[in-house]
Design an enzyme around this catalytic site. Structure first.
Site, mmCIF file in Angstrom:
data_model
loop_
_atom_site.group_PDB
_atom_site.id
_atom_site.type_symbol
_atom_site.label_atom_id
_atom_site.label_comp_id
_atom_site.label_asym_id
_atom_site.label_seq_id
_atom_site.Cartn_x
_atom_site.Cartn_y
_atom_site.Cartn_z
ATOM 1 N N ASN A 174 0.835 -1.195 0.000
ATOM 2 C CA ASN A 174 0.000 0.000 0.000
ATOM 3 C C ASN A 174 0.873 1.249 0.000
ATOM 4 O O ASN A 174 2.000 1.237 0.490
ATOM 5 C CB ASN A 174 -0.954 0.002 1.201
ATOM 6 C CG ASN A 174 -0.297 0.498 2.473
ATOM 7 O OD1 ASN A 174 -0.275 1.696 2.757
ATOM 8 N ND2 ASN A 174 0.250 -0.431 3.259
ATOM 9 N N CYS A 235 5.517 4.679 9.645
ATOM 10 C CA CYS A 235 4.883 4.577 8.321
ATOM 11 C C CYS A 235 5.963 4.705 7.254
ATOM 12 O O CYS A 235 6.719 5.678 7.259
ATOM 13 C CB CYS A 235 3.836 5.674 8.156
ATOM 14 S SG CYS A 235 2.976 5.611 6.583
ATOM 15 N N THR A 300 4.604 -1.857 8.345
ATOM 16 C CA THR A 300 4.884 -2.461 7.043
ATOM 17 C C THR A 300 6.339 -2.247 6.607
ATOM 18 O O THR A 300 7.027 -1.354 7.094
ATOM 19 C CB THR A 300 3.939 -1.888 5.971
ATOM 20 O OG1 THR A 300 3.990 -0.462 6.017
ATOM 21 C CG2 THR A 300 2.512 -2.344 6.215
ATOM 22 N N CYS A 452 15.423 -32.786 -4.032
ATOM 23 C CA CYS A 452 16.619 -33.318 -3.375
ATOM 24 C C CYS A 452 17.810 -33.309 -4.329
ATOM 25 O O CYS A 452 18.927 -32.955 -3.953
ATOM 26 C CB CYS A 452 16.358 -34.737 -2.869
ATOM 27 S SG CYS A 452 17.754 -35.458 -1.973
ATOM 28 N N CYS A 476 21.952 -38.675 2.679
ATOM 29 C CA CYS A 476 20.930 -37.830 3.317
ATOM 30 C C CYS A 476 21.520 -37.075 4.501
ATOM 31 O O CYS A 476 22.180 -37.668 5.362
ATOM 32 C CB CYS A 476 19.748 -38.678 3.779
ATOM 33 S SG CYS A 476 18.434 -37.717 4.557
#
Length: 505
Positions: A174, A235, A300, A452, A476
């Site tokens: 915004n 702001c 924000t 992977c 792994c």
């Protein structure tokens, strides 16, 4: 069988396709009086128990021959209607939850609140009619849209959204400024709302350009009947110098303006922090040392999004131009939680009340903020998407959660997650948690293998016959990327093994 095996995955997909209509035609069409729209909305907003408990003991959907809910569903005008009977059949397989009496009331900065859920300072709380509707629906308070001594000139349009694949609203931008009402109009809103809703909490968000203006604004909102004052130091896109995030990035200005506000009021004062900074603790500490009673975080994040392929202009487009704006929505939640944790872990800020915001859409999001130490929650972007009605599932979902875990009050969860986040060098590094594969749920799509191999450690292969994953334990490393990308939730955490026991070492 498959419906039940993949019911959670199916339900998420089906509920996600609902248009969440206002005055939903599916509910009007149901000959059995089911709250079809509310049931779907409950599940969509992570209030599964609320959805299940709204279903009757004997589900009438499959015996309903014409299924008028399907022909009434507006999504059917786009492609296919939401499969309401099938959804409800899957939901009916869950056990109904008992909701015991739990207390959602909580004190914030010494002010008793009926629940922790407030509207945050923005367009969602900017006049009497809007806030009155929200209060009637169950919101405990509002941080009113920021009040100043001037009225800004706004641009049009001023909103844009970030999309991803089928998700239309991952993040939100915004370039809206402070209230477009005069100071006199805003003061009248405060007086009228406190007269008509004396038990609801009114947080007056203010923004001045000089110390004198900050003191004056504090005085007039106090006289009008506000309960708490929030100083908007953050702001990200105010047009004039010395406003918004320019203040929040400067601890000296934060201190000076906090002191100026305290001169003009006896009310609790919150300092609203900017995330456009590396260490929020620095301005937060400056505010507290200057007399602030609490912190509000986060505002924000400065952003640019959606550069057009043809015009090369990013959104929102104002006559062929745009500007840096504020980014909000679900995507900013992890950033907000990081800042909350940093402040609550600081020895001089640990006991300071925090009103948390940034990406809160459901009760579960709110839970995360409270578990990290927030006593109060503020919401904007979710309301802009779905309306004030999200409060129903926030309240009910939190009640079901607390009840199911044996808590009696929402106050019991505040800060309980803080001790579980530790410095990275203190984490366990001597073991590997291997993934566990559910062969029944696996559909052999190969997503885990691709991720992977191309983004991990080449620890998975696809079986020639079934196409299901085969793991090489020697390769792994237990990163669990495979579990994150699995579209059917067929991979979970498995056995943890000490590294010195792997491969005969």
């Amino acid at each position: 069988m498959n419906n039940l095996l993949y019911k959670e995955t199916s339900l998420l997909e089906e509920a996600g396709g609902c248009l969440l209509c206002n005055d939903a035609p599916c509910a009007k069409a149901c000959p059995n009086g089911l709250e079809t729209d509310k049931i779907i909305r409950c599940f969509r907003f992570e209030n599964k128990s609320g959805a299940v408990n709204r279903l009757p003991k004997e589900l009438p959907c499959q015996s309903c021959e014409d299924k008028p809910c399907l022909s009434a569903c507006l999504k059917g005008r786009i492609n296919t209607p939401v499969p309401i009977p099938d959804m409800f059949e899957k939901l009916s397989s869950y056990i109904k939850a008992e909701k015991k009496n739990v207390d959602l009331s909580i004190d914030f900065c010494g002010i008793p609140c009926e629940n922790p859920f407030f509207l945050s300072s923005s367009v969602v709380g900017s006049n009497y009619e809007m806030v009155a509707k929200a209060f009637d629906m169950g919101w405990a308070g509002v941080a009113f849209k920021t009040i100043g001594v001037f009225v800004p000139e706004e641009v049009s349009p001023r909103f844009d959204a970030l999309k991803k694949e089928a998700l239309p609203f991952v993040g939100f931008k915004n370039i809206e400024q402070i209230s477009d009402h005069t100071l006199e109009e805003n003061l009248a809103f405060i007086r009228d709302l406190k007269r008509d809703y004396p038990t609801k909490i009114f947080v007056a968000s203010i923004m001045g350009q000089t110390e004198e203006e900050w003191t004056y604004l504090a005085q007039v909102v106090t006289e009008a009947g506000a309960d708490i004052i929030e100083c908007n130091f953050s702001c990200p896109h105010m047009a004039a110098d010395g406003l918004g995030s320019d203040v929040g990035q400067n601890p000296e200005l934060v201190s000076a303006y906090t002191k100026a506000v305290k001169k003009g009021t006896h009310l609790p004062v919150l300092a609203k922090m900017t995330p456009n900074i590396g260490n929020m603790e620095i301005p937060a500490l400056a505010a507290v040392q200057a007399g602030a009673d609490g912190i509000a975080a986060i505002n924000t994040i400065k952003s640019i999004m959606n550069v057009d392929l043809d015009t090369f202009v990013s959104g929102p487009v104002v006559k062929g131009k745009t500007s840096v704006g504020g980014y909000s929505g679900k995507a900013v939640k992890p950033i907000a939680l990081r800042f909350i944790h940093a402040m609550k872990s600081h020895p001089e800020l640990a006991g300071v009340p925090i009103s948390g915001m940034g990406g809160i859409e459901t009760w579960r999001d709110a839970f995360e903020f409270m578990a990290l130490g927030c006593e109060n929650i503020q919401v904007t972007t979710s309301v802009m998407q779905y309306g004030y009605r999200v409060i129903e599932d926030m309240i009910e979902g939190m009640e079901y959660y607390l009840s199911s875990r044996g808590y009696h009050s929402v106050r019991e969860i505040v800060g309980k997650a803080l001790d579980h986040t530790i410095p990275a060098d203190e984490l366990e590094r001597d073991s590997i948690c291997y993934p566990k594969f559910d062969r029944k749920k696996c559909v052999g799509c190969g997503r885990c293998y691709l991720s992977c191999y191309d983004g991990g450690h080449q620890a998975l292969k696809q079986a020639e016959d079934t196409k299901k994953p085969v793991m090489d334990a020697k390769k792994c490393v237990g990163c669990h990327l495979c579990a994150l990308v699995c579209p059917v939730d067929a991979i979970s955490a498995g056995t943890r093994v000490k590294k010195n026991l792997i491969g005969g070492k």
